[in-house]
Design a protein around this motif. Structure first.
Motif, PDB file in Angstrom:
ATOM      1  N   HIS A   1      -9.752  15.933 -10.895  1.00 11.57           N
ATOM      2  CA  HIS A   1      -8.458  15.542 -10.335  1.00 11.57           C
ATOM      3  C   HIS A   1      -7.605  16.746  -9.923  1.00 11.57           C
ATOM      4  O   HIS A   1      -6.454  16.581  -9.531  1.00 11.57           O
ATOM      5  N   GLN A   2      -8.186  17.929  -9.996  1.00 10.45           N
ATOM      6  CA  GLN A   2      -7.423  19.147  -9.740  1.00 10.45           C
ATOM      7  C   GLN A   2      -6.795  19.162  -8.352  1.00 10.45           C
ATOM      8  O   GLN A   2      -5.655  19.586  -8.182  1.00 10.45           O
ATOM      9  N   GLU A   3      -7.512  18.687  -7.338  1.00 16.59           N
ATOM     10  CA  GLU A   3      -6.955  18.725  -5.982  1.00 16.59           C
ATOM     11  C   GLU A   3      -5.676  17.897  -5.880  1.00 16.59           C
ATOM     12  O   GLU A   3      -4.760  18.240  -5.134  1.00 16.59           O
ATOM     13  N   TYR A   4      -5.588  16.823  -6.637  1.00 16.41           N
ATOM     14  CA  TYR A   4      -4.390  15.987  -6.600  1.00 16.41           C
ATOM     15  C   TYR A   4      -3.243  16.640  -7.378  1.00 16.41           C
ATOM     16  O   TYR A   4      -2.093  16.578  -6.957  1.00 16.41           O
ATOM     17  N   LEU A   5      -3.596  17.253  -8.489  1.00 11.77           N
ATOM     18  CA  LEU A   5      -2.574  17.943  -9.272  1.00 11.77           C
ATOM     19  C   LEU A   5      -2.041  19.163  -8.529  1.00 11.77           C
ATOM     20  O   LEU A   5      -0.872  19.513  -8.660  1.00 11.77           O
ATOM     21  N   ALA A   6      -2.903  19.792  -7.752  1.00 11.64           N
ATOM     22  CA  ALA A   6      -2.483  20.964  -6.981  1.00 11.64           C
ATOM     23  C   ALA A   6      -1.387  20.607  -5.988  1.00 11.64           C
ATOM     24  O   ALA A   6      -0.539  21.436  -5.662  1.00 11.64           O
ATOM     25  N   LYS A   7      -1.402  19.376  -5.510  1.00 16.55           N
ATOM     26  CA  LYS A   7      -0.348  18.927  -4.596  1.00 16.55           C
ATOM     27  C   LYS A   7       0.992  18.841  -5.313  1.00 16.55           C
ATOM     28  O   LYS A   7       2.034  18.950  -4.699  1.00 16.55           O
ATOM     29  N   LEU A   8       0.933  18.637  -6.616  1.00 14.04           N
ATOM     30  CA  LEU A   8       2.142  18.504  -7.417  1.00 14.04           C
ATOM     31  C   LEU A   8       2.659  19.853  -7.895  1.00 14.04           C
ATOM     32  O   LEU A   8       3.848  20.087  -7.985  1.00 14.04           O
ATOM     33  N   ILE A   9       1.744  20.747  -8.190  1.00 13.97           N
ATOM     34  CA  ILE A   9       2.104  22.019  -8.813  1.00 13.97           C
ATOM     35  C   ILE A   9       1.807  23.172  -7.860  1.00 13.97           C
ATOM     36  O   ILE A   9       0.713  23.273  -7.320  1.00 13.97           O
ATOM     37  N   LYS A  10       2.756  24.037  -7.689  1.00 11.02           N
ATOM     38  CA  LYS A  10       2.532  25.236  -6.875  1.00 11.02           C
ATOM     39  C   LYS A  10       1.673  26.197  -7.680  1.00 11.02           C
ATOM     40  O   LYS A  10       1.969  26.512  -8.822  1.00 11.02           O
ATOM     41  N   GLN A  11       0.607  26.696  -7.071  1.00  9.91           N
ATOM     42  CA  GLN A  11      -0.348  27.561  -7.763  1.00  9.91           C
ATOM     43  C   GLN A  11      -0.109  29.048  -7.501  1.00  9.91           C
ATOM     44  O   GLN A  11      -0.773  29.889  -8.061  1.00  9.91           O
ATOM     45  N   SER A  12       0.814  29.383  -6.632  1.00 10.78           N
ATOM     46  CA  SER A  12       0.917  30.752  -6.140  1.00 10.78           C
ATOM     47  C   SER A  12       1.177  31.801  -7.218  1.00 10.78           C
ATOM     48  O   SER A  12       0.775  32.941  -7.071  1.00 10.78           O
ATOM     49  N   ASN A  13       1.846  31.444  -8.313  1.00  7.16           N
ATOM     50  CA  ASN A  13       2.176  32.478  -9.302  1.00  7.16           C
ATOM     51  C   ASN A  13       1.097  32.647 -10.359  1.00  7.16           C
ATOM     52  O   ASN A  13       1.289  33.350 -11.318  1.00  7.16           O
ATOM     53  N   LYS A  14      -0.064  32.057 -10.177  1.00  2.00           N
ATOM     54  CA  LYS A  14      -1.093  32.141 -11.197  1.00  2.00           C
ATOM     55  C   LYS A  14      -2.195  33.152 -10.890  1.00  2.00           C
ATOM     56  O   LYS A  14      -3.034  33.391 -11.716  1.00  2.00           O
ATOM     57  N   LYS A  15      -2.213  33.701  -9.703  1.00  3.22           N
ATOM     58  CA  LYS A  15      -3.294  34.623  -9.366  1.00  3.22           C
ATOM     59  C   LYS A  15      -3.046  35.999  -9.981  1.00  3.22           C
ATOM     60  O   LYS A  15      -1.914  36.386 -10.210  1.00  3.22           O
ATOM     61  N   ILE A  16      -4.138  36.711 -10.220  1.00  2.01           N
ATOM     62  CA  ILE A  16      -4.018  38.083 -10.709  1.00  2.01           C
ATOM     63  C   ILE A  16      -4.765  39.007  -9.753  1.00  2.01           C
ATOM     64  O   ILE A  16      -5.695  38.587  -9.070  1.00  2.01           O
ATOM     65  N   SER A  17      -4.337  40.242  -9.746  1.00  2.68           N
ATOM     66  CA  SER A  17      -4.927  41.224  -8.831  1.00  2.68           C
ATOM     67  C   SER A  17      -6.341  41.591  -9.259  1.00  2.68           C
ATOM     68  O   SER A  17      -6.768  41.336 -10.382  1.00  2.68           O
ATOM     69  N   ASN A  18      -7.057  42.224  -8.345  1.00  2.00           N
ATOM     70  CA  ASN A  18      -8.412  42.686  -8.654  1.00  2.00           C
ATOM     71  C   ASN A  18      -8.400  43.702  -9.793  1.00  2.00           C
ATOM     72  O   ASN A  18      -9.299  43.708 -10.631  1.00  2.00           O
ATOM     73  N   SER A  19      -7.381  44.573  -9.847  1.00  2.00           N
ATOM     74  CA  SER A  19      -7.326  45.569 -10.919  1.00  2.00           C
ATOM     75  C   SER A  19      -7.112  44.883 -12.271  1.00  2.00           C
ATOM     76  O   SER A  19      -7.722  45.269 -13.269  1.00  2.00           O
ATOM     77  N   SER A  20      -6.272  43.856 -12.303  1.00  2.00           N
ATOM     78  CA  SER A  20      -6.078  43.117 -13.559  1.00  2.00           C
ATOM     79  C   SER A  20      -7.345  42.362 -13.941  1.00  2.00           C
ATOM     80  O   SER A  20      -7.692  42.266 -15.116  1.00  2.00           O
ATOM     81  N   MET A  21      -8.057  41.829 -12.950  1.00  2.00           N
ATOM     82  CA  MET A  21      -9.315  41.128 -13.222  1.00  2.00           C
ATOM     83  C   MET A  21     -10.345  42.109 -13.780  1.00  2.00           C
ATOM     84  O   MET A  21     -11.115  41.771 -14.685  1.00  2.00           O
ATOM     85  N   GLU A  22     -10.324  43.345 -13.270  1.00  2.00           N
ATOM     86  CA  GLU A  22     -11.227  44.379 -13.766  1.00  2.00           C
ATOM     87  C   GLU A  22     -10.932  44.686 -15.236  1.00  2.00           C
ATOM     88  O   GLU A  22     -11.848  44.765 -16.067  1.00  2.00           O
ATOM     89  N   VAL A  23      -9.658  44.838 -15.564  1.00  2.00           N
ATOM     90  CA  VAL A  23      -9.258  45.088 -16.956  1.00  2.00           C
ATOM     91  C   VAL A  23      -9.652  43.903 -17.832  1.00  2.00           C
ATOM     92  O   VAL A  23     -10.172  44.082 -18.936  1.00  2.00           O
ATOM     93  N   LEU A  24      -9.438  42.690 -17.339  1.00  2.00           N
ATOM     94  CA  LEU A  24      -9.791  41.495 -18.101  1.00  2.00           C
ATOM     95  C   LEU A  24     -11.297  41.447 -18.385  1.00  2.00           C
ATOM     96  O   LEU A  24     -11.717  41.117 -19.495  1.00  2.00           O
ATOM     97  N   ALA A  25     -12.095  41.811 -17.403  1.00  2.00           N
ATOM     98  CA  ALA A  25     -13.551  41.826 -17.599  1.00  2.00           C
ATOM     99  C   ALA A  25     -13.951  42.851 -18.657  1.00  2.00           C
ATOM    100  O   ALA A  25     -14.797  42.574 -19.515  1.00  2.00           O
ATOM    101  N   ILE A  26     -13.334  44.016 -18.610  1.00  2.00           N
ATOM    102  CA  ILE A  26     -13.634  45.056 -19.602  1.00  2.00           C
ATOM    103  C   ILE A  26     -13.291  44.550 -20.999  1.00  2.00           C
ATOM    104  O   ILE A  26     -14.081  44.680 -21.944  1.00  2.00           O
ATOM    105  N   ILE A  27     -12.126  43.947 -21.139  1.00  2.00           N
ATOM    106  CA  ILE A  27     -11.709  43.431 -22.450  1.00  2.00           C
ATOM    107  C   ILE A  27     -12.654  42.329 -22.902  1.00  2.00           C
ATOM    108  O   ILE A  27     -13.073  42.297 -24.067  1.00  2.00           O
ATOM    109  N   ALA A  28     -13.013  41.427 -21.989  1.00  2.00           N
ATOM    110  CA  ALA A  28     -13.892  40.314 -22.346  1.00  2.00           C
ATOM    111  C   ALA A  28     -15.233  40.802 -22.888  1.00  2.00           C
ATOM    112  O   ALA A  28     -15.751  40.260 -23.864  1.00  2.00           O
ATOM    113  N   TYR A  29     -15.790  41.827 -22.261  1.00  2.00           N
ATOM    114  CA  TYR A  29     -17.116  42.297 -22.656  1.00  2.00           C
ATOM    115  C   TYR A  29     -17.099  43.346 -23.763  1.00  2.00           C
ATOM    116  O   TYR A  29     -18.093  43.511 -24.459  1.00  2.00           O
ATOM    117  N   LYS A  30     -16.000  44.072 -23.935  1.00  2.00           N
ATOM    118  CA  LYS A  30     -15.968  45.170 -24.905  1.00  2.00           C
ATOM    119  C   LYS A  30     -15.116  44.859 -26.139  1.00  2.00           C
ATOM    120  O   LYS A  30     -15.036  45.679 -27.037  1.00  2.00           O
TER     121      LYS A  30
END
Length: 183
Positions: A72-101
């Motif tokens: 049902h995510q596509e319907y909920l997305a119409k209700l909720i703005k998603q724009s403030n939930k993304k993270i940058s590639n550098s933050s994703m890189e840090v997150l991956a390091i933390i997840a694995y290490k």
């Protein structure tokens, strides 16, 4: 107390408590043993699935939480703005390091990346994807970071054991822009 009443109580608890709830906490609240509590949770999960309810009960590392059905995510997305939930590639890189290490210090992350990670760590903490889990037993007692249950939820993992093998990462086609944005 009947099984039906217990299921009703557990459903109400999970609905009211929006955060993941550990099975041990739930056992204490409903005054039942682990086997009974797990059985009640399984029955609820099966009922929600059987009747294709819009809500499901997810389990991650013995933590249980109600959430909306992924379909049902596509319907909920119409209700909720998603724009403030993304993270940058550098933050994703840090997150991956933390997840694995994990647990890992900021200095260790910086050494792997070759650049400072203050901003990314702050962003990931603010989004509750990582947390401080203690201090390293080294000079200066640096903070140790690890992922959270929110990290598991965001990446639809039941546990860290479901992370892809580091050897297989280059075979994955990841679209990092879909889920998070750093703003």
């Amino acid at each position: 107390m009947t099984n039906r009443e217990l299921k009703s109580i557990v459903e109400a608890i999970l609905f009211a408590w929006s955060e993941p709830l550990h099975i041990d906490e739930l056992m204490k609240i409903i005054d039942q043993d682990k086997r009974t509590t797990r059985s009640i949770l399984k029955e609820l999960q099966d009922e929600f699935d059987h009747y294709r309810r819009g809500i499901v009960i997810n389990e991650r590392d013995d933590h249980f939480q109600m959430s909306t059905r992924k379909e049902h995510q596509e319907y909920l997305a119409k209700l909720i703005k998603q724009s403030n939930k993304k993270i940058s590639n550098s933050s994703m890189e840090v997150l991956a390091i933390i997840a694995y290490k994990q647990p890992v210090t900021r200095v260790e992350i910086d050494n792997i990346r070759g650049v400072k990670s203050y901003s990314s760590i702050d962003t990931l903490k603010a989004k509750n994807l990582i947390k401080e889990v203690g201090k390293a037993d080294t000079i200066g007692k640096p903070i140790l970071y690890a992922t959270t249950n929110e990290f598991l939820r965001a990446f639809d993992l039941s546990s860290l054991a479901e992370l892809p093998s580091i050897d297989n990462l280059d075979k994955l086609d990841l679209d990092l822009e879909d889920d998070y944005d750093e703003n």
